[in-house]
Design an enzyme around this catalytic site. Structure first.
Site, PDB file in Angstrom:
ATOM      1  N   ARG A  17      -0.832 -16.017  19.691  1.00 55.22           N
ATOM      2  CA  ARG A  17       0.221 -16.891  20.226  1.00 55.22           C
ATOM      3  C   ARG A  17       0.620 -17.964  19.206  1.00 55.22           C
ATOM      4  NH1 ARG A  17      -0.360 -13.437  23.565  1.00 55.22           N
ATOM      5  NH2 ARG A  17      -0.159 -13.658  25.823  1.00 55.22           N
ATOM      6  N   SER A  38       1.511 -17.468  31.217  1.00 52.33           N
ATOM      7  CA  SER A  38       0.236 -18.165  30.990  1.00 52.33           C
ATOM      8  C   SER A  38       0.519 -19.598  30.551  1.00 52.33           C
ATOM      9  CB  SER A  38      -0.561 -17.478  29.889  1.00 52.33           C
ATOM     10  OG  SER A  38      -0.841 -16.158  30.245  1.00 52.33           O
ATOM     11  N   GLU A  76      -0.383 -23.457  26.297  1.00 48.60           N
ATOM     12  CA  GLU A  76       0.416 -22.505  25.529  1.00 48.60           C
ATOM     13  C   GLU A  76       1.892 -22.901  25.581  1.00 48.60           C
ATOM     14  OE1 GLU A  76       2.242 -18.302  26.098  1.00 48.60           O
ATOM     15  OE2 GLU A  76       0.100 -18.120  26.482  1.00 48.60           O
TER      16      GLU A  76
HETATM   17  N1  EPU Z   1      -9.310 -13.543  35.553  1.00 50.78           N
HETATM   18  C1  EPU Z   1      -9.868 -14.074  36.684  1.00 50.78           C
HETATM   19  N2  EPU Z   1      -9.078 -14.806  37.513  1.00 50.78           N
HETATM   20  C2  EPU Z   1      -7.768 -15.011  37.282  1.00 50.78           C
HETATM   21  C3  EPU Z   1      -7.179 -14.479  36.119  1.00 50.78           C
HETATM   22  C4  EPU Z   1      -7.971 -13.731  35.263  1.00 50.78           C
HETATM   23  O1  EPU Z   1     -11.063 -13.921  36.927  1.00 50.78           O
HETATM   24  O2  EPU Z   1      -7.127 -15.693  38.092  1.00 50.78           O
HETATM   25  C5  EPU Z   1     -10.128 -12.705  34.661  1.00 50.78           C
HETATM   26  C6  EPU Z   1      -9.796 -11.225  34.827  1.00 50.78           C
HETATM   27  O3  EPU Z   1     -10.534 -10.637  35.848  1.00 50.78           O
HETATM   28  C7  EPU Z   1     -10.198 -10.663  33.489  1.00 50.78           C
HETATM   29  C8  EPU Z   1      -9.866 -11.793  32.530  1.00 50.78           C
HETATM   30  O4  EPU Z   1      -9.825 -12.989  33.307  1.00 50.78           O
HETATM   31  O5  EPU Z   1     -11.574 -10.437  33.422  1.00 50.78           O
HETATM   32  C9  EPU Z   1      -8.576 -11.575  31.785  1.00 50.78           C
HETATM   33  O6  EPU Z   1      -7.486 -11.519  32.712  1.00 50.78           O
HETATM   34  P1  EPU Z   1      -6.115 -10.711  32.397  1.00 50.78           P
HETATM   35  O7  EPU Z   1      -6.428  -9.354  31.909  1.00 50.78           O
HETATM   36  O8  EPU Z   1      -5.236 -10.869  33.580  1.00 50.78           O
HETATM   37  O9  EPU Z   1      -5.480 -11.453  31.159  1.00 50.78           O
HETATM   38  P2  EPU Z   1      -5.418 -12.978  30.752  1.00 50.78           P
HETATM   39  O10 EPU Z   1      -6.373 -13.210  29.633  1.00 50.78           O
HETATM   40  O11 EPU Z   1      -5.519 -13.854  31.934  1.00 50.78           O
HETATM   41  C10 EPU Z   1      -3.665 -12.543  28.845  1.00 50.78           C
HETATM   42  C11 EPU Z   1      -2.357 -13.127  28.362  1.00 50.78           C
HETATM   43  C12 EPU Z   1      -1.210 -12.668  29.258  1.00 50.78           C
HETATM   44  C13 EPU Z   1      -1.146 -11.157  29.203  1.00 50.78           C
HETATM   45  C14 EPU Z   1      -2.498 -10.587  29.676  1.00 50.78           C
HETATM   46  C15 EPU Z   1      -2.578  -9.100  29.551  1.00 50.78           C
HETATM   47  C16 EPU Z   1      -2.917 -15.230  27.281  1.00 50.78           C
HETATM   48  C17 EPU Z   1      -2.872 -16.719  27.360  1.00 50.78           C
HETATM   49  N3  EPU Z   1      -2.441 -14.572  28.342  1.00 50.78           N
HETATM   50  O12 EPU Z   1      -3.918 -13.060  30.143  1.00 50.78           O
HETATM   51  O13 EPU Z   1      -0.014 -13.181  28.691  1.00 50.78           O
HETATM   52  O14 EPU Z   1      -0.101 -10.657  30.021  1.00 50.78           O
HETATM   53  O15 EPU Z   1      -3.567 -11.133  28.857  1.00 50.78           O
HETATM   54  O16 EPU Z   1      -2.687  -8.758  28.202  1.00 50.78           O
HETATM   55  O17 EPU Z   1      -3.348 -14.688  26.273  1.00 50.78           O
HETATM   56  C18 EPU Z   1       1.578 -14.957  28.770  1.00 50.78           C
HETATM   57  O18 EPU Z   1       1.254 -15.226  27.611  1.00 50.78           O
HETATM   58  O19 EPU Z   1       2.448 -15.628  29.373  1.00 50.78           O
HETATM   59  C19 EPU Z   1       0.912 -13.878  29.473  1.00 50.78           C
HETATM   60  C20 EPU Z   1       1.147 -13.611  30.752  1.00 50.78           C
END
Ligand code: EPU
Length: 338
Positions: A162, A237, A334
């Site tokens: 990012r 995010s 972010e």
């Molecule tokens: N998780 C939770 N609770 C929540 C959200 C997530 O326990 O409310 C846990 C999930 O179970 C999982 C882990 O956190 O074990 C990761 O969650 P997820 O795969 O949903 O991805 P994320 O890390 O929360 C990132 C990006 C998203 C992108 C997704 C999928 C960042 C800041 N965010 O989210 O990007 O869509 O991965 O690749 O890196 C964005 O930048 O606006 C965005 C949506």
């Protein structure tokens, strides 16, 4: 030539739907007009394209320039490679869908990300195992003071998680006008290793998925987890996933053995901020007109549609404080705050 207007509401120009006013506003559909506006304007400049990564906390005492240039062109490079160039004002998701319809592969995992093509390189947008940099060739940008057009290739952009040169060394110095991507035309390499995509493809019984199937899987996952900005104001995010020292993670693991973690080097570990916020009890939390999305704790929302930017900011700061208290992990925003 486009018309400069005074005292315009920016509610429709930011995905949080925050109602602040721009002192002056112009929507630009042509790069020559953009150059003329830059050279004649006396006010400070404030550039907006999709408005999907900003939180507006006050009226903008500047000339807001809405980049609304359109156009997509392509050039075949060899039997499996095409360079596709899109103007900055093209809607990102529509552009990705256009590529998929033409059977050009590479961007399908980045389906449904809000925003426009021109702002995508600034924060090296990413999702489901793919980042913009993976298919990036170059972008063109106009210098805000010299009005010269410069080309930035993969190396000059210094992409990170990012992150790019446009957020650091040359912040606010250029306006990106177009971006060129390298896509596959015949031998597509599908990125389906991300757990949620695998599950989704299994559910739809796609054994030999196409790029359209991968896009459909991503769209289905995102629709389940992430609010549609046209229905509930949000900026995706709100925080970055923190990257911490491996040693610090080992200590935290004793108290939080179930904490998800992704090694990113021999010494660093990425922790999902969504998990931290969720486990701290914030999922679905509401404070005034602002809230935490009930399906993805990393997303802050304009719950009532009438939130002030400062309400969302104060919720974000409250979450930062509580997360530091509970896990000793600082959360970095972010989203850009203005
Ligand atoms: N998780 C939770 N609770 C929540 C959200 C997530 O326990 O409310 C846990 C999930 O179970 C999982 C882990 O956190 O074990 C990761 O969650 P997820 O795969 O949903 O991805 P994320 O890390 O929360 C990132 C990006 C998203 C992108 C997704 C999928 C960042 C800041 N965010 O989210 O990007 O869509 O991965 O690749 O890196 C964005 O930048 O606006 C965005 C949506």
């Amino acid at each position: 030539m486009c018309q400069i207007k005074e005292n315009i509401s920016l509610k429709a120009y930011n995905t949080f739907g925050i109602d602040v006013t721009a002192k002056s506003f112009v929507s630009v559909t042509d790069e020559d007009d953009l150059r003329t506006i830059l050279s004649e304007n006396k006010l400070p400049l404030f550039i907006v394209s999709g408005g999907s990564n900003m939180l507006l906390t006050k009226n903008i005492n500047a000339l807001v320039v809405h980049i609304n240039t359109k156009g997509i062109s392509s050039e075949i490079k060899n039997d499996n490679e095409i360079y596709v160039t899109a103007k900055a004002g093209e809607n990102w998701h529509d552009f990705v869908q256009y590529c998929i319809k033409n059977d050009w592969g590479g961007l399908e995992n980045l389906s449904l990300i809000p925003g426009c093509v021109g702002s995508a390189p600034i924060q090296n947008i990413g999702a489901y195992g793919v980042e913009l940099k993976d298919n990036f060739v170059e972008c063109k940008a106009i210098h805000r003071e010299t009005f010269e057009v410069e080309v930035f290739d993969l190396e000059t952009c210094k992409f990170g998680y990012r992150d790019s040169i446009f957020k650091n060394e040359i912040k606010d110095q250029y306006i990106i006008t177009e971006v060129t991507f390298k896509l596959s035309t015949t031998k597509h390499i599908l990125k389906t290793a991300y757990g949620a995509i695998e599950d989704e493809l299994k559910k739809s019984q796609k054994n030999l998925p196409t790029i359209q199937d991968v896009a459909n899987a991503v769209i289905a996952i995102r629709k389940r987890k992430l609010p549609d900005p046209s229905e509930v104001g949000n900026s995706g995010s709100f925080f970055k996933n923190p990257i911490i020292e491996k040693g610090d993670y080992e200590i935290l693991k004793i108290r939080f053995p179930e904490m998800p973690h992704y090694p990113i080097s021999d010494t660093k570990v990425k922790i999902p901020a969504g998990w931290l916020i969720d486990q701290a009890g914030f999922k679905g939390f509401v404070k005034g007109n602002a809230g935490v999305h009930p399906n993805q704790a990393l997303v802050l929302i304009n719950k009532t549609g009438t939130a002030k930017g400062n309400e969302i900011l104060s919720l974000a700061q409250f979450i930062q404080k509580e997360i530091t208290k509970k896990y000793t992990i600082p959360l970095e925003m972010e989203v850009n705050i203005f």
